[in-house]
Design an enzyme around this catalytic site. Structure first.
Site, PDB file in Angstrom:
ATOM      1  N   ILE A  30      52.642  42.920  40.436  1.00  0.00           N
ATOM      2  CA  ILE A  30      52.469  42.254  41.721  1.00  0.00           C
ATOM      3  C   ILE A  30      51.160  42.730  42.345  1.00  0.00           C
ATOM      4  O   ILE A  30      50.897  43.927  42.416  1.00  0.00           O
ATOM      5  CB  ILE A  30      53.647  42.573  42.661  1.00  0.00           C
ATOM      6  CG1 ILE A  30      54.961  42.064  42.065  1.00  0.00           C
ATOM      7  CG2 ILE A  30      53.426  41.977  44.049  1.00  0.00           C
ATOM      8  CD1 ILE A  30      56.195  42.545  42.804  1.00  0.00           C
ATOM      9  N   GLY A  33      45.923  41.090  40.844  1.00  0.00           N
ATOM     10  CA  GLY A  33      44.729  40.259  40.966  1.00  0.00           C
ATOM     11  C   GLY A  33      44.800  38.973  40.168  1.00  0.00           C
ATOM     12  O   GLY A  33      43.778  38.335  39.907  1.00  0.00           O
ATOM     13  N   LYS A  34      46.005  38.547  39.808  1.00  0.00           N
ATOM     14  CA  LYS A  34      46.165  37.366  38.956  1.00  0.00           C
ATOM     15  C   LYS A  34      45.659  36.091  39.615  1.00  0.00           C
ATOM     16  O   LYS A  34      44.985  35.285  38.975  1.00  0.00           O
ATOM     17  CB  LYS A  34      47.642  37.206  38.564  1.00  0.00           C
ATOM     18  CG  LYS A  34      48.184  38.322  37.688  1.00  0.00           C
ATOM     19  CD  LYS A  34      49.650  38.144  37.388  1.00  0.00           C
ATOM     20  CE  LYS A  34      50.491  38.061  38.657  1.00  0.00           C
ATOM     21  NZ  LYS A  34      50.362  39.277  39.510  1.00  0.00           N
ATOM     22  N   GLU A  53      51.375  30.478  39.804  1.00  0.00           N
ATOM     23  CA  GLU A  53      52.799  30.678  40.077  1.00  0.00           C
ATOM     24  C   GLU A  53      53.208  29.779  41.238  1.00  0.00           C
ATOM     25  O   GLU A  53      52.488  29.684  42.232  1.00  0.00           O
ATOM     26  CB  GLU A  53      53.078  32.139  40.443  1.00  0.00           C
ATOM     27  CG  GLU A  53      53.191  33.052  39.259  1.00  0.00           C
ATOM     28  CD  GLU A  53      53.880  34.359  39.611  1.00  0.00           C
ATOM     29  OE1 GLU A  53      54.901  34.658  38.983  1.00  0.00           O
ATOM     30  OE2 GLU A  53      53.391  35.080  40.487  1.00  0.00           O
ATOM     31  N   GLU A 127      49.774  31.460  35.041  1.00  0.00           N
ATOM     32  CA  GLU A 127      49.918  32.684  35.833  1.00  0.00           C
ATOM     33  C   GLU A 127      51.350  33.187  35.634  1.00  0.00           C
ATOM     34  O   GLU A 127      52.278  32.731  36.261  1.00  0.00           O
ATOM     35  CB  GLU A 127      49.631  32.423  37.312  1.00  0.00           C
ATOM     36  CG  GLU A 127      49.621  33.698  38.146  1.00  0.00           C
ATOM     37  CD  GLU A 127      49.303  33.462  39.611  1.00  0.00           C
ATOM     38  OE1 GLU A 127      49.276  34.447  40.367  1.00  0.00           O
ATOM     39  OE2 GLU A 127      49.102  32.292  40.010  1.00  0.00           O
ATOM     40  N   GLU A 197      56.304  40.405  51.107  1.00  0.00           N
ATOM     41  CA  GLU A 197      56.073  41.541  50.221  1.00  0.00           C
ATOM     42  C   GLU A 197      55.812  42.862  50.936  1.00  0.00           C
ATOM     43  O   GLU A 197      55.691  43.905  50.276  1.00  0.00           O
ATOM     44  CB  GLU A 197      54.864  41.243  49.316  1.00  0.00           C
ATOM     45  CG  GLU A 197      55.060  40.060  48.397  1.00  0.00           C
ATOM     46  CD  GLU A 197      53.803  39.726  47.623  1.00  0.00           C
ATOM     47  OE1 GLU A 197      53.913  39.032  46.600  1.00  0.00           O
ATOM     48  OE2 GLU A 197      52.709  40.162  48.046  1.00  0.00           O
ATOM     49  N   GLU A 240      39.222  48.257  39.710  1.00  0.00           N
ATOM     50  CA  GLU A 240      38.084  48.017  40.590  1.00  0.00           C
ATOM     51  C   GLU A 240      38.065  46.551  41.016  1.00  0.00           C
ATOM     52  O   GLU A 240      38.524  45.671  40.288  1.00  0.00           O
ATOM     53  CB  GLU A 240      36.777  48.372  39.876  1.00  0.00           C
ATOM     54  CG  GLU A 240      36.688  49.828  39.428  1.00  0.00           C
ATOM     55  CD  GLU A 240      36.745  50.802  40.587  1.00  0.00           C
ATOM     56  OE1 GLU A 240      36.193  50.476  41.660  1.00  0.00           O
ATOM     57  OE2 GLU A 240      37.345  51.887  40.425  1.00  0.00           O
ATOM     58  N   PHE A 242      37.018  43.001  41.228  1.00  0.00           N
ATOM     59  CA  PHE A 242      36.257  42.244  40.230  1.00  0.00           C
ATOM     60  C   PHE A 242      35.734  40.916  40.770  1.00  0.00           C
ATOM     61  O   PHE A 242      35.297  40.047  40.010  1.00  0.00           O
ATOM     62  CB  PHE A 242      37.095  42.006  38.972  1.00  0.00           C
ATOM     63  CG  PHE A 242      38.417  41.329  39.210  1.00  0.00           C
ATOM     64  CD1 PHE A 242      38.507  39.953  39.297  1.00  0.00           C
ATOM     65  CD2 PHE A 242      39.583  42.080  39.320  1.00  0.00           C
ATOM     66  CE1 PHE A 242      39.724  39.328  39.492  1.00  0.00           C
ATOM     67  CE2 PHE A 242      40.811  41.468  39.516  1.00  0.00           C
ATOM     68  CZ  PHE A 242      40.884  40.083  39.607  1.00  0.00           C
TER      69      PHE A 242
END
EC number: 2.7.1.74
Length: 260
Positions: A30, A33-34, A53, A127, A197, A240, A242
């Protein structure tokens, strides 16, 4: 139980150019970074498409990408099943995991008839997958006593049957594992501010991290789907930020795809 494939044999989905559509799942904890990553991929090539998702369906909120879709019956009922699961996991985990998997299958199947039908080298990025639904998230909830024995048995039977009906169309050619520490994921949860969340504890993320590592890094997690053991995995360290490393990530993905 459904009979799993005996060897690695992806489904024969093809574009109008006669090229088989490669299906890749983006996996990770969770807030690893998806969503950011799949948006990078979506913009990288006209031959690439992503299936996010269906979080909007879980929260009863239509996202901008899905404004053209009609609300499902469950959405019209006004239930935020994601929030319900986090608030009372012992009551709602079975319901949430069943609906999460159902909505994922529906979204991924629909994408097979999308714009990639005209692509020269089509790649479809999911995803997460129906496999992480079961072997990461649902199994963790069962092991945490948020699903009882009966619910877990029913869920597995249902999951096996759904895959026996639709799974061949969703079989993966590869997996990209976005690897981040549980501590980094917790920080990103706070930063993105999704209300449902905000109460997630570090311990929960640690359990999910362990399962991801067992499945995708050490390859020791056992499933009912034999072919998964042979699916290639690209592991990317995303501790890190991205957002400014688009080109590097895309090149790594292209190199990975060239090996499939």
């Amino acid at each position: 139980m459904a009979t799993p494939p005996k060897r690695f044999c992806p489904s024969p989905s093809t574009s109008s150019e006669g090229t088989r559509i490669k299906k890749i799942s983006i996996e990770g904890n969770i807030a690893a970074g998806k969503s950011t990553f799949v948006n990078i991929l979506k913009q990288a090539s006209e031959d690439w498409e992503v299936v996010p998702e269906p979080v909007a369906r879980w929260c009863n909120v239509q996202s901008t990408q899905e404004e053209f879709e009609e609300l499902t019956t469950s959405q019209k009922s006004g239930g935020n099943v994601l929030q319900m699961m986090y608030e009372k996991p012992e009551r709602w985990s079975f319901t949430f995991q069943s609906y999460a998997c159902l909505s994922r299958i529906r979204a991924q199947l629909a994408s097979l008839n999308g714009k990639l039908k005209d692509a020269e080298k089509p790649v479809l990025f999911f995803e997460r997958s129906v496999y992480s639904d079961r072997y990461i998230f649902a199994s963790n909830l069962y092991e945490s006593d948020c699903m009882n024995e009966t619910e877990w048995t029913i869920y597995q039977d249902w999951h096996d049957w759904m895959n026996s009906q639709f799974g061949q169309s969703l079989e993966l050619d590869g997996i990209i594992y976005l690897r981040a520490t549980p501590e980094k994921c917790l920080n990103r949860i706070y930063l993105r501010g999704r209300n449902e969340e905000q109460g997630i504890p570090l311990e929960y993320l640690e359990k999910l991290h362990y399962k991801h590592e067992s499945w995708l890094l050490h390859r020791t997690l056992k499933t009912s789907f034999d072919y998964l053991q042979e699916v290639p995995v690209l592991t990317l360290d995303v501790n890190e930020d991205f957002k400014d490393k688009h080109e590097s990530l895309v090149e790594k993905v292209k190199e990975f795809l060239s090996t499939l």
